[in-house]
Design an enzyme around this catalytic site. Structure first.
Site, PDB file in Angstrom:
ATOM      1  N   HIS A 156       0.312  49.876  62.188  1.00 48.92           N
ATOM      2  CA  HIS A 156      -1.070  50.387  62.159  1.00 48.92           C
ATOM      3  C   HIS A 156      -1.413  51.129  63.456  1.00 48.92           C
ATOM      4  O   HIS A 156      -2.573  51.176  63.845  1.00 48.92           O
ATOM      5  CB  HIS A 156      -2.090  49.258  61.943  1.00 48.92           C
ATOM      6  CG  HIS A 156      -1.734  48.317  60.837  1.00 48.92           C
ATOM      7  ND1 HIS A 156      -2.110  48.513  59.531  1.00 48.92           N
ATOM      8  CD2 HIS A 156      -0.985  47.172  60.843  1.00 48.92           C
ATOM      9  CE1 HIS A 156      -1.635  47.526  58.771  1.00 48.92           C
ATOM     10  NE2 HIS A 156      -0.933  46.704  59.547  1.00 48.92           N
ATOM     11  N   SER A 277      -1.910  76.937  78.295  1.00 46.99           N
ATOM     12  CA  SER A 277      -3.162  77.402  77.707  1.00 46.99           C
ATOM     13  C   SER A 277      -3.618  78.649  78.455  1.00 46.99           C
ATOM     14  O   SER A 277      -3.388  78.782  79.656  1.00 46.99           O
ATOM     15  CB  SER A 277      -4.218  76.296  77.824  1.00 46.99           C
ATOM     16  OG  SER A 277      -5.516  76.861  77.793  1.00 46.99           O
ATOM     17  N   LYS A 283      -2.969  72.610  81.363  1.00 46.49           N
ATOM     18  CA  LYS A 283      -2.383  72.233  80.077  1.00 46.49           C
ATOM     19  C   LYS A 283      -0.885  72.469  79.958  1.00 46.49           C
ATOM     20  O   LYS A 283      -0.356  73.457  80.457  1.00 46.49           O
ATOM     21  CB  LYS A 283      -3.056  73.043  78.958  1.00 46.49           C
ATOM     22  CG  LYS A 283      -4.435  72.553  78.640  1.00 46.49           C
ATOM     23  CD  LYS A 283      -4.361  71.310  77.795  1.00 46.49           C
ATOM     24  CE  LYS A 283      -5.572  71.251  76.889  1.00 46.49           C
ATOM     25  NZ  LYS A 283      -5.239  70.910  75.570  1.00 46.49           N
ATOM     26  N   GLU A 290       4.248  70.411  67.254  1.00 47.12           N
ATOM     27  CA  GLU A 290       3.135  70.707  66.340  1.00 47.12           C
ATOM     28  C   GLU A 290       3.533  71.716  65.274  1.00 47.12           C
ATOM     29  O   GLU A 290       3.167  71.582  64.102  1.00 47.12           O
ATOM     30  CB  GLU A 290       1.930  71.232  67.136  1.00 47.12           C
ATOM     31  CG  GLU A 290       1.273  70.148  67.975  1.00 47.12           C
ATOM     32  CD  GLU A 290       0.177  70.672  68.890  1.00 47.12           C
ATOM     33  OE1 GLU A 290      -0.570  69.851  69.425  1.00 47.12           O
ATOM     34  OE2 GLU A 290       0.072  71.900  69.074  1.00 47.12           O
TER      35      GLU A 290
END
Ligand code: ARG
Length: 463
Positions: A156, A277, A283, A290
């Protein structure tokens, strides 16, 4: 417009119709397989006395020349032709004249395209298999390195019990191992040659289909000419196997994305595999993971798309089936790209052992072991479960881990606790006492790694 038919037509095809119907822009992808198939067909025709040996040799030489010129870039596969089959035949006739007109004897584009697609996917299955194998080798190396790297195991997405990084990666090893199994099952099942099935009902020429099959490395010839031209099961199976590979890559990507967050800091993605970024200078984003996760959708899409295309088709060939190509090609290219990039990213990933171990320690991942300690001292499990529940509550109030309580505090919760409890709930004990086959304990893990190595060495290439 350059097409193979036209005899029974009195009007030119409308240009838009021609464009809509044509497949050359994508089926040129299997030009090599198309020519290879034609060469086998011609050899068989000559063996059966349907073509003379001279004709055979001229055609073979002609096709070889076309193949060479295409590969060297001397000859362009022009989109003027309807499909790759028309391109090859027309170019052959242009180059060698009349004998070229005999190439298509005893053949239809229906069995020809069925063959081409099988030859193409068979080659690709081998390439994909090699890529999965490459990923497994990286996993195997990491597993060997991290049999003692303790981290929390989750259910979980909540910390559950301590495991090791080797154990966590081993779960993915199993998944990708099954993926290879699926690829080889598909290969074996699809490996029958459809050529010689004609448009749908075979042909009146005395073809030796088994011979053609043998020349092309198939296990045999298909046994029903209608099914041969109408079967796309193997593509559906392949797209399903590719979807499963993507699902595995996507789950793994998701974990890497989570592990890479500031909150977790379990991993650091190599600079070569991350991006920045345009506005936020601090970043470093996990874009590759992704994208792999994102591209999973289009591979699933290809599977659903082909299933839907096939569901209402009467026997035998229907033009709908031309739709199998672009989506299969796209899925194959996507999976190959994702496998290669993911493997590179994993190979260069840095694991933060200290952070992982600290995370395992501060989430009560040893609560089950504390309960087991009581059980080993005569407390029934259900009672022990309740006691440890209260103990955890106490720890949360105190802001401490179980092993950070002193013996007096522990005894106030249960008098059964004694000095040896600290040893029993240490991370090291929790992991290394788990020695059932498939568990994270170092000894058990090393046994699995050994079995994996054996499997990697014996599972040869598909061909
Ligand atoms: N381009 C076609 C396909 O991909 C080849 C077969 C064409 N056959 C035909 N009868 N029009 O399916």
């Amino acid at each position: 417009m350059a097409q193979l038919w036209g005899g029974r037509f009195t009007k030119e095809t409308d240009q838009l119709v021609y464009n809509f119907n044509a497949s050359i822009s994508f089926d040129k992808k299997f030009y090599k397989q198309d020519m290879k198939g034609s060469m086998a067909h011609v050899r068989m025709l000559a063996k059966q006395g349907i073509l003379s040996e001279d004709e055979r040799d001229m055609i073979l030489k002609g096709i070889e020349g076309i193949l060479e010129d295409v590969e060297s870039g001397k000859l362009d596969i022009s989109d003027e032709y309807e499909d790759i089959h028309s391109f090859v035949e027309a170019t052959l006739i242009e180059r060698i004249g009349d004998p070229g007109k005999k190439l298509h004897t005893g053949r239809s584009r229906n069995d020809q395209v069925a063959l081409d697609m099988k030859l193409y996917t068979r080659d690709e299955i081998c390439e994909i298999d090699a890529l999965v194998r490459g990923l497994l080798e990286v996993l195997q190396r990491l597993m060997e390195e991290h049999v003692q790297t303790v981290m929390p195991g989750f259910t979980h997405l909540q910390k559950a019990q301590p495991i090791t990084l080797a154990h966590h990666l081993g779960a993915y090893f199993e998944m990708f191992k099954r993926d290879r199994g699926r690829l080889s099952d598909i290969y074996e099942r699809m490996n029958y040659c459809p050529l010689g099935s004609g448009a749908l009902a075979g042909t009146t020429y005395p073809l030796d289909r088994e011979y053609t099959a043998e020349l092309l490395g198939f296990a045999g010839a298909t046994l029903n000419s209608m099914d041969s031209v109408a079967d796309r099961d193997y593509l559906i199976e392949l797209l399903s196997a590719l979807s499963t590979i993507m699902m595995h890559l996507s789950r793994f990507s998701e974990e890497i994305i989570i592990w890479n967050t500031n909150e977790y800091r379990f991993v650091e993605i190599d600079d070569a595999y991350s991006t920045g970024s345009s506005i936020m200078p601090q970043k470093k984003n996990p874009d590759i993971a992704e994208l792999v996760r994102g591209k999973t959708g289009r591979v699933y899409g290809a599977l659903v798309s082909l299933l839907t295309t096939m569901k209402g088709l009467p026997l035998a060939y229907n033009k709908d089936m031309q739709e199998d190509k672009e989506l299969t090609f796209d899925a194959i290219d996507t999976v190959k790209g994702c496998l290669a990039l993911f493997t590179g990213m994993l190979d260069t990933l840095k694991f933060n052992k200290t952070q992982m171990a600290a995370s395992a320690r501060n989430g009560f991942t040893n609560a089950t072991d504390a309960a087991d300690y009581l059980v080993n001292h005569g407390v029934p499990f259900r009672d022990a479960h309740g006691v440890i529940g209260r103990l955890v509550l106490y720890c949360i109030e105190q802001g401490k881990a179980i092993e950070e309580l002193d013996l007096e505090e522990l005894k106030s919760i249960s008098p059964v606790f004694a000095e040896d409890v600290y040893e029993a709930v240490s991370m090291d004990t929790c992991v290394n006492k788990r020695l059932t086959l498939g568990a994270p304990g170092e000894k058990a893990m090393r046994e699995v790694i050994r079995k994996n190595q054996e499997w990697l060495e014996n599972q040869g290439c598909l061909r």
